[in-house]
Motif scaffolding. Structure first.
Motif, short mmCIF file in Angstrom:
data_model
loop_
_atom_site.label_atom_id
_atom_site.label_comp_id
_atom_site.label_asym_id
_atom_site.label_seq_id
_atom_site.Cartn_x
_atom_site.Cartn_y
_atom_site.Cartn_z
N ILE A 229 -11.75 -6.47 0.92
CA ILE A 229 -10.53 -6.09 0.22
C ILE A 229 -10.17 -7.19 -0.77
N GLU A 230 -9.52 -6.79 -1.85
CA GLU A 230 -9.18 -7.74 -2.91
C GLU A 230 -7.70 -7.67 -3.22
N PHE A 231 -7.10 -8.83 -3.49
CA PHE A 231 -5.69 -8.91 -3.86
C PHE A 231 -5.52 -9.71 -5.14
N GLU A 232 -4.52 -9.32 -5.94
CA GLU A 232 -4.06 -10.17 -7.02
C GLU A 232 -3.27 -11.29 -6.36
N ALA A 233 -3.63 -12.53 -6.61
CA ALA A 233 -2.99 -13.65 -5.92
C ALA A 233 -2.83 -14.83 -6.87
N PRO A 234 -1.70 -14.90 -7.57
CA PRO A 234 -1.50 -15.99 -8.53
C PRO A 234 -1.63 -17.38 -7.95
N ASP A 235 -1.36 -17.53 -6.65
CA ASP A 235 -1.47 -18.84 -5.99
C ASP A 235 -2.70 -18.94 -5.10
N LEU B 56 -3.36 -17.37 -2.44
CA LEU B 56 -3.00 -17.28 -1.03
C LEU B 56 -2.90 -15.81 -0.65
N PRO B 57 -3.24 -15.46 0.58
CA PRO B 57 -3.17 -14.06 0.99
C PRO B 57 -1.73 -13.60 1.18
N PRO B 58 -1.50 -12.28 1.12
CA PRO B 58 -0.16 -11.75 1.30
C PRO B 58 0.26 -11.62 2.77
#
Length: 111
Positions: A95-101, A103-105
């Motif tokens: 799975i992939e996330f947009e993560a500006p820092d 770090l996982p959500p």
């Protein structure tokens, strides 16, 4: 004592919902075994990527390891890491996330 194990499909659904609620939109890149598959999490900040691999700590608790190392990597390096892991474990979810820092959500214990 280790925490109870949650089916992979349910855990992935929970992680995606947490990400969407936090503005860290996510998507399933690869479906694995719904019951017992492991999970790789891709965190993306523009062209910088970090791949997290789901592991168990020495106590049996869910933990995460930076599979691509401590520094962000490029797409090619991340793809190679994912391909190696999928070759080793064909039941793996990605799975992939947009993560500006980067770090996982979700709450994550790192080892």
């Amino acid at each position: 004592m280790s925490e109870p194990r949650v089916k992979a499909a349910i855990w992935v659904s929970m992680a995606l919902r947490m990400g969407n609620a936090d503005g860290r939109f996510g998507a399933v890149l690869r479906k694995g075994d719904a019951d017992a598959g492991g999970v790789l999490v891709v965190l993306r900040r523009d062209k910088e990527i970090c791949v997290l691999s789901q592991v168990r700590s020495g106590e049996g608790d869910l933990a995460w390891m930076r599979a691509t190392g401590p520094a962000p990597v490029d797409q090619e390096t991340a793809d190679a890491c994912i391909a190696r892991q999928v070759k080793f474990d064909p039941d793996l979810w990605v799975i992939e996330f947009e993560a500006p820092d980067l770090l996982p959500p979700f709450e994550a214990k790192f080892v």
